[in-house]
Enzyme design. Structure first.
Site, PDB file in Angstrom:
ATOM      1  N   LYS A 204      12.221  31.163 -27.896  1.00  0.00           N
ATOM      2  CA  LYS A 204      13.158  31.208 -29.029  1.00  0.00           C
ATOM      3  C   LYS A 204      14.545  30.731 -28.596  1.00  0.00           C
ATOM      4  O   LYS A 204      15.194  29.928 -29.269  1.00  0.00           O
ATOM      5  CB  LYS A 204      13.230  32.624 -29.594  1.00  0.00           C
ATOM      6  CG  LYS A 204      14.369  32.873 -30.544  1.00  0.00           C
ATOM      7  CD  LYS A 204      14.283  31.969 -31.767  1.00  0.00           C
ATOM      8  CE  LYS A 204      15.604  31.878 -32.498  1.00  0.00           C
ATOM      9  NZ  LYS A 204      15.683  32.664 -33.673  1.00  0.00           N
ATOM     10  N   CYS A 258      23.357  31.831 -34.734  1.00  0.00           N
ATOM     11  CA  CYS A 258      22.175  31.587 -33.893  1.00  0.00           C
ATOM     12  C   CYS A 258      22.469  30.524 -32.846  1.00  0.00           C
ATOM     13  O   CYS A 258      22.506  30.794 -31.653  1.00  0.00           O
ATOM     14  CB  CYS A 258      21.008  31.140 -34.761  1.00  0.00           C
ATOM     15  SG  CYS A 258      20.723  32.240 -36.129  1.00  0.00           S
TER      16      CYS A 258
HETATM   17  N1  SAJ Z   1      24.694  21.079 -37.086  1.00  0.00           N
HETATM   18  C1  SAJ Z   1      25.336  19.921 -36.704  1.00  0.00           C
HETATM   19  N2  SAJ Z   1      24.629  18.774 -36.630  1.00  0.00           N
HETATM   20  C2  SAJ Z   1      23.288  18.730 -36.920  1.00  0.00           C
HETATM   21  C3  SAJ Z   1      22.633  19.915 -37.307  1.00  0.00           C
HETATM   22  C4  SAJ Z   1      23.360  21.075 -37.373  1.00  0.00           C
HETATM   23  O1  SAJ Z   1      26.551  19.912 -36.451  1.00  0.00           O
HETATM   24  O2  SAJ Z   1      22.714  17.639 -36.848  1.00  0.00           O
HETATM   25  C5  SAJ Z   1      25.457  22.330 -37.159  1.00  0.00           C
HETATM   26  C6  SAJ Z   1      25.481  22.947 -38.539  1.00  0.00           C
HETATM   27  O3  SAJ Z   1      26.474  22.385 -39.352  1.00  0.00           O
HETATM   28  C7  SAJ Z   1      25.753  24.412 -38.219  1.00  0.00           C
HETATM   29  C8  SAJ Z   1      25.011  24.595 -36.890  1.00  0.00           C
HETATM   30  O4  SAJ Z   1      24.803  23.300 -36.364  1.00  0.00           O
HETATM   31  O5  SAJ Z   1      27.132  24.633 -38.019  1.00  0.00           O
HETATM   32  C9  SAJ Z   1      23.688  25.315 -36.983  1.00  0.00           C
HETATM   33  O6  SAJ Z   1      22.963  24.908 -38.126  1.00  0.00           O
HETATM   34  P1  SAJ Z   1      21.390  24.626 -38.138  1.00  0.00           P
HETATM   35  O7  SAJ Z   1      21.008  24.249 -39.512  1.00  0.00           O
HETATM   36  O8  SAJ Z   1      21.022  23.668 -37.060  1.00  0.00           O
HETATM   37  O9  SAJ Z   1      20.736  26.009 -37.674  1.00  0.00           O
HETATM   38  P2  SAJ Z   1      20.854  27.562 -38.143  1.00  0.00           P
HETATM   39  O10 SAJ Z   1      21.818  28.235 -37.217  1.00  0.00           O
HETATM   40  O11 SAJ Z   1      21.102  27.688 -39.604  1.00  0.00           O
HETATM   41  O12 SAJ Z   1      19.347  28.062 -37.847  1.00  0.00           O
HETATM   42  C10 SAJ Z   1      18.798  27.926 -36.540  1.00  0.00           C
HETATM   43  C11 SAJ Z   1      17.397  27.295 -36.658  1.00  0.00           C
HETATM   44  N3  SAJ Z   1      16.926  26.869 -35.344  1.00  0.00           N
HETATM   45  C12 SAJ Z   1      16.449  25.615 -35.120  1.00  0.00           C
HETATM   46  O13 SAJ Z   1      16.447  24.758 -35.963  1.00  0.00           O
HETATM   47  C13 SAJ Z   1      15.938  25.339 -33.742  1.00  0.00           C
HETATM   48  C14 SAJ Z   1      16.425  28.291 -37.285  1.00  0.00           C
HETATM   49  O14 SAJ Z   1      15.096  27.767 -37.283  1.00  0.00           O
HETATM   50  C15 SAJ Z   1      16.465  29.615 -36.502  1.00  0.00           C
HETATM   51  O15 SAJ Z   1      15.568  30.572 -37.066  1.00  0.00           O
HETATM   52  C16 SAJ Z   1      17.882  30.152 -36.607  1.00  0.00           C
HETATM   53  O16 SAJ Z   1      18.744  29.225 -35.952  1.00  0.00           O
HETATM   54  C17 SAJ Z   1      17.922  31.519 -35.938  1.00  0.00           C
HETATM   55  O17 SAJ Z   1      17.920  32.525 -36.671  1.00  0.00           O
HETATM   56  O18 SAJ Z   1      17.869  31.581 -34.701  1.00  0.00           O
END
Ligand code: SAJ
Length: 399
Positions: A204, A258
């Protein structure tokens, strides 16, 4: 083994969807939360968090009589722990909520029970804090199964991913792995993959770290591209046309509870080895400061500019402000007093901190438009409205 009564500890973004989904699948579910206000809201068939379709699911679960909430646990067949594991100031995991949940269920755990930790946790938590904690509390662990099954759902798509995603299940012994896997196979459509508790915990953390490191590369490329006057979004789009390249998108930083948190769990447990992971965290954490400097440079052209700040949430189309780089940047702008701020967040009805301004009005008045979150609502803005404005588009939405 068929378990019919489930006790879910923690009724937040993971626990509440899980509890209500299980209730609609026919289990008798007791949802436990230490906050009386949360318990009362759920028992009224209402919700305290925003997530698509969760209101409908909770209503149906509560009205069916199969989901009840209370502040204290009670005997059950399965206990699911879904409490927060935030980051402390010193970048180590704060596991006090897991400890408290284990202490709360200890008097109710009976032989044959399954106890699952779903909260994202450092390696060893399931074995030492959950199984070890129950043992210390005097529970005879002979016939108690303890396992980790990390939640992997994406905020905004929780109800879909809860059912569709593959799940990793790792018990503290083989019997626990088998018992937990059998339970999850009852309601998950994705594959249930069996391993050890430690592997499940690290898997994870590795998933979120993979994303953090990839985004750090994108953010670093955005700063490098700026130096060469290259459009980073075009650059990444072109590089990603290579069949084995898949760079994520740069932004104003990485937020949420996360991805900006979990890599630190690895760093604090493996300080010597986790060098890339630590650097990636630092690169992402520095990005809001870099954006602030960009605004400072642009603002210097005006006497006192009106600055429209579009978005406060940590990512698109959510109202969640936790660890939000956008919020951090807007607060820093206010502190620096670079101009008159017009703060827009279409996903919030109100804010205690800022006077929110409607999108059109903010853009109309603005000299500088700073796009911080790629909310759907901002896509609808007509390009003509942005002409003659100084644009800082941290998400590449208006290219
Ligand atoms: N972000 C970027 N660029 C990207 C993608 C995301 O800057 O290309 C930023 C987003 O704007 C945000 C952050 O990253 O600030 C996180 O967003 P996210 O959509 O990537 O992830 P979370 O935090 O909403 O959810 C993640 C997910 N993990 C993965 O995709 C590996 C989710 O599946 C997990 O369950 C969750 O963390 C968790 O609870 O751990």
């Amino acid at each position: 083994m068929t378990q019919r009564t489930i006790c879910v500890l923690g009724l937040g973004y993971i626990g509440l969807p899980t509890a209500s989904f299980l209730a609609t699948k026919g289990y008798a579910v007791l949802g436990v939360d230490i906050a009386p206000g949360v318990v009362e809201t759920i028992n009224r068939a209402e919700i305290h968090i925003r997530e698509p379709d969760l209101d409908i699911l909770v209503k149906s679960a509560v009205q069916s009589g199969r989901l009840k909430a209370q502040v204290e646990p009670a005997p059950a067949d399965v206990f699911i722990i879904a409490v927060p594991t935030p980051l402390r100031e010193d970048k180590d995991a704060d596991l006090s909520a897991v400890r408290d949940a284990v202490a709360a269920i200890a008097p109710h755990v009976r032989p044959g029970n399954l106890v699952v930790l779903e909260s994202t946790s450092p390696v060893g938590t399931t074995e030492h804090l959950v199984a070890g904690g129950l043992r210390l509390a005097g529970v005879d662990m002979g016939e108690i199964h303890v396992a980790h099954c990390p939640e992997r759902v994406l905020p905004g798509r929780i109800l879909v991913e809860l059912i569709q995603n593959d799940r990793i299940v790792g018990g503290v012994d083989e019997a626990a792995t088998a018992a937990a896997a059998a339970f999850y196979r009852e309601f998950v459509n994705g594959e249930v993959l069996e391993t050890t508790a430690a592997t499940a915990e690290l898997a994870k953390l590795a998933e979120n770290t993979y994303r953090d490191v990839n985004i750090a590369l994108a953010n670093e490329l955005s700063m490098i591209s700026d130096r060469f006057d290259v459009d980073v979004f075009e650059l990444i789009g072109l590089a990603n046309r290579h069949p084995r390249v898949d760079i994520l998108r740069p932004g104003p930083g990485v937020g949420g509870h996360c991805i900006a948190v979990d890599p630190w769990f690895i760093v604090s447990q493996a300080r010597e080895e986790a060098r890339l992971i630590r650097t990636a965290r630092e690169v992402n954490d520095r990005k809001p400061g870099w954006v602030l400097d960009k605004v400072r440079q642009k603002a210097a052209r005006f006497r006192r500019p009106a600055i429209a700040c579009l978005g406060l949430a940590f990512k698109a189309d959510v109202d969640d402000l936790r660890e939000s780089p956008a919020l951090h940047i807007v607060r820093a702008l206010r502190e620096a007093d670079l101009g008159d701020l017009l703060v827009v967040e279409p996903n919030l009805r109100r804010s205690d901190e800022f006077d929110l301004v409607p999108l059109e009005a903010a853009v109309e008045r603005a000299d500088i438009v700073l796009l911080l979150v790629d909310h759907r609502a901002f896509r609808r803005l007509k390009p003509a409205k942005l002409q003659e404005k100084v644009l800082i588009d941290t998400r590449g939405m208006w290219r």
